[in-house]
Design a protein around this motif. Structure first.
Motif, PDB file in Angstrom:
ATOM      1  N   ILE A  45     -18.035 -29.670  -9.818  1.00  0.00           N
ATOM      2  CA  ILE A  45     -16.673 -29.656  -9.306  1.00  0.00           C
ATOM      3  C   ILE A  45     -15.893 -30.815  -9.921  1.00  0.00           C
ATOM      4  N   SER A  46     -14.682 -30.536 -10.357  1.00  0.00           N
ATOM      5  CA  SER A  46     -13.847 -31.588 -10.937  1.00  0.00           C
ATOM      6  C   SER A  46     -12.401 -31.397 -10.485  1.00  0.00           C
ATOM      7  N   ALA A  47     -11.631 -32.484 -10.534  1.00  0.00           N
ATOM      8  CA  ALA A  47     -10.212 -32.425 -10.197  1.00  0.00           C
ATOM      9  C   ALA A  47      -9.419 -32.121 -11.457  1.00  0.00           C
ATOM     10  N   ARG A  48      -8.544 -31.145 -11.370  1.00  0.00           N
ATOM     11  CA  ARG A  48      -7.753 -30.790 -12.546  1.00  0.00           C
ATOM     12  C   ARG A  48      -6.765 -31.902 -12.889  1.00  0.00           C
ATOM     13  N   THR A  50      -6.032 -35.757 -12.694  1.00  0.00           N
ATOM     14  CA  THR A  50      -6.511 -37.120 -12.492  1.00  0.00           C
ATOM     15  C   THR A  50      -5.660 -38.046 -13.348  1.00  0.00           C
ATOM     16  N   GLN A 177      -6.434 -39.015  -8.019  1.00  0.00           N
ATOM     17  CA  GLN A 177      -6.629 -37.606  -8.341  1.00  0.00           C
ATOM     18  C   GLN A 177      -6.016 -36.742  -7.251  1.00  0.00           C
ATOM     19  N   GLU A 179      -6.006 -33.778  -4.634  1.00  0.00           N
ATOM     20  CA  GLU A 179      -7.069 -33.175  -3.839  1.00  0.00           C
ATOM     21  C   GLU A 179      -7.130 -31.664  -4.021  1.00  0.00           C
ATOM     22  N   LEU A 182      -8.858 -27.898  -7.380  1.00  0.00           N
ATOM     23  CA  LEU A 182     -10.191 -28.216  -7.863  1.00  0.00           C
ATOM     24  C   LEU A 182     -10.666 -27.143  -8.833  1.00  0.00           C
ATOM     25  N   GLU A 183     -11.447 -27.544  -9.814  1.00  0.00           N
ATOM     26  CA  GLU A 183     -12.002 -26.603 -10.786  1.00  0.00           C
ATOM     27  C   GLU A 183     -13.521 -26.724 -10.822  1.00  0.00           C
ATOM     28  N   PRO A 246     -14.570 -33.583  -5.877  1.00  0.00           N
ATOM     29  CA  PRO A 246     -15.029 -33.700  -7.263  1.00  0.00           C
ATOM     30  C   PRO A 246     -16.339 -34.468  -7.367  1.00  0.00           C
ATOM     31  N   SER A 249     -21.952 -30.603  -7.175  1.00  0.00           N
ATOM     32  CA  SER A 249     -22.453 -29.604  -8.118  1.00  0.00           C
ATOM     33  C   SER A 249     -23.274 -28.566  -7.374  1.00  0.00           C
TER      34      SER A 249
END
Length: 260
Positions: A45-48, A50, A177, A179, A182-183, A246, A249
């Protein structure tokens, strides 16, 4: 009365052949069914959105950083403020100078109506006023950099500076970042491109909280890694996942195209 030995042997051989055929058919069916299966890859998981925000002014003392690592904030709130007392005083002085020159210009313009002053004196007065006004505007614009406001609602990832420090212009002071948005970043085998496409649905089970979320593919990588034969894939959640941040996983589960 027992069967003759010859007939008995024939019956045994037929039984063995039938059993072998049945076993072979079952094996072939199992092989065929491997095309209709669930497949898994790991996802992170990551923040688009940041951002690492830097100081836009040089050498000013940091007066406050209201939010600490992990704290949430709303759009438009103060993230960092600098002590700009001197700059405010300079801007005030520049405004006063511009006001005085404006008064002088008006007086000279009135004198010019009666021919009591030269035209050049009026032009010089006007030029001095415009110069003072420009300087005042520049100083006031600089005051906007004394406070860094949040460009969106989000969370502080890391404070990169502390109160009482005097960072130079361009020095990072805080990392934030968003909230939302999320990607899910995946690394998939390149041969999946035969059925994987934008819009393909999948589910992901998060290791950290055990939650299962539905998601879908939004972007495919531009190139295939020629060594590992993999491609980057980006997914997005359907809806807003709860307690998912983020860095988490999990296992992303796809249904291969043949089984749809």
């Amino acid at each position: 009365m027992g069967l003759p030995l010859k007939i008995y042997i024939i019956l045994v051989l037929q039984s063995l052949l039938i059993g072998k055929a049945v076993g072979q058919t079952s094996s072939e069916q199992a092989i065929d069914n491997t095309n209709n299966k669930e497949v898994y890859v790991r996802g992170v998981i990551s923040a688009r959105d940041t951002a690492v925000i830097s100081s836009r002014i040089n050498g000013f003392v940091i007066k406050s950083i209201p939010f600490s690592d992990g704290e949430a904030f709303e759009k438009g709130v103060e993230l960092v403020s600098f002590d700009c007392t001197r700059s405010k005083a300079e801007a005030k002085a520049a405004r006063a100078t511009a006001f005085a020159l404006e008064t002088t210009l008006k007086s000279n313009q009135e004198l010019d109506l009666y021919g009591a002053i030269g035209k050049n004196d009026v032009l010089i007065s006007q030029a001095r006023l415009e110069s003072a006004q420009a300087e005042a505007l520049a100083l006031e614009a600089g005051l906007n950099d004394c406070i860094i406001k949040a460009p969106y609602a989000g969370r502080v990832v890391e404070r990169l500076a502390s109160i009482a420090e005097s960072p130079t212009a361009g020095t990072p002071v805080i990392k934030i970042q968003r909230e939302k948005n999320l990607e899910i970043k995946l690394i998939a085998p390149s041969h999946w491109l035969s059925w994987l496409e934008i819009g393909t649905s999948f589910s992901i089970k998060i290791d950290e909280n055990g939650k299962v979320h539905e998601a879908y593919i939004v972007r495919l990588g531009a190139v295939v890694d020629p060594v590992s034969k993999t491609i980057k894939v980006i997914g997005r959640f359907k809806g807003t996942p709860i307690n998912t941040i983020p860095g988490m996983s999990g296992d992303a589960r796809f249904i291969s195209a043949e089984s749809r």
